[in-house]
Design an enzyme around this catalytic site. Sequence first.
Site, mmCIF file in Angstrom:
data_model
loop_
_atom_site.group_PDB
_atom_site.id
_atom_site.type_symbol
_atom_site.label_atom_id
_atom_site.label_comp_id
_atom_site.label_asym_id
_atom_site.label_seq_id
_atom_site.Cartn_x
_atom_site.Cartn_y
_atom_site.Cartn_z
ATOM 1 N N ARG A 59 -24.347 -16.825 -73.523
ATOM 2 C CA ARG A 59 -25.477 -16.062 -74.070
ATOM 3 C C ARG A 59 -26.609 -15.946 -73.058
ATOM 4 N NH1 ARG A 59 -23.557 -19.037 -78.469
ATOM 5 N NH2 ARG A 59 -25.001 -20.723 -78.002
ATOM 6 N N GLU A 96 -22.822 -35.022 -76.486
ATOM 7 C CA GLU A 96 -22.822 -36.027 -77.552
ATOM 8 C C GLU A 96 -21.477 -36.762 -77.562
ATOM 9 O OE1 GLU A 96 -23.980 -36.313 -82.276
ATOM 10 O OE2 GLU A 96 -23.779 -34.348 -81.340
#
Length: 176
Positions: A59, A96
Amino acid sequence: MNDDLKALIRTIPDFPKPGIQFRDITTLLLDPAGFATTIERMAAAAIGPIDLVAGIEARGFLFAAALALPLRAGVLLIRKDGKLPGATIAEDYTLEYGEDRIVMHEDALVPGQRVLLVDDLIATGGTARAAVRLLRKAGAAVEQAQFVVDLPDLGGAETVRADGVRVDSLIQFAGH
Ligand code: AMP
């Protein structure tokens, strides 16, 4: 501030996993005036002169390419590993769960060139910090990063500032 643009961003709860509020910029892109205004305001916030706008896959490419036009800058692609055809340099960063890697062409810039880093959104800042390290490894002067959206409660923008980069965003969302 920029509430007109904020209203064009759609929030999708629990995507891609439970608990994440996904800030979807595709609805902003679909709005001709909204997209143009986004790029105008990013261009107004850019500290020049800028040689290259570096966009982060995928993006980030959309905003980086559009912003490069009024700035009369080139576009440098920061991609996931395995997509660029030429010789690359890489930077790893922690997610994460696990690790990820971004790459750029090793000859994409001349040392000393001024590079503006662009992505659609900054969350924890892990991706943007890795991109700054990658660009600096190639010899770039990285003094500014711009994002359409910042999630300030996650602290990512502060970590990029701590690396000596000015960080600007048009829109902020509280929470995750
Ligand atoms: P981070 O490395 O944590 O700053 O994550 C930044 C990248 O993940 C950007 O390329 C974003 O497009 C994407 N991202 C992270 N969190 C969100 C979210 N809540 N909504 C939309 N995109 C996100």
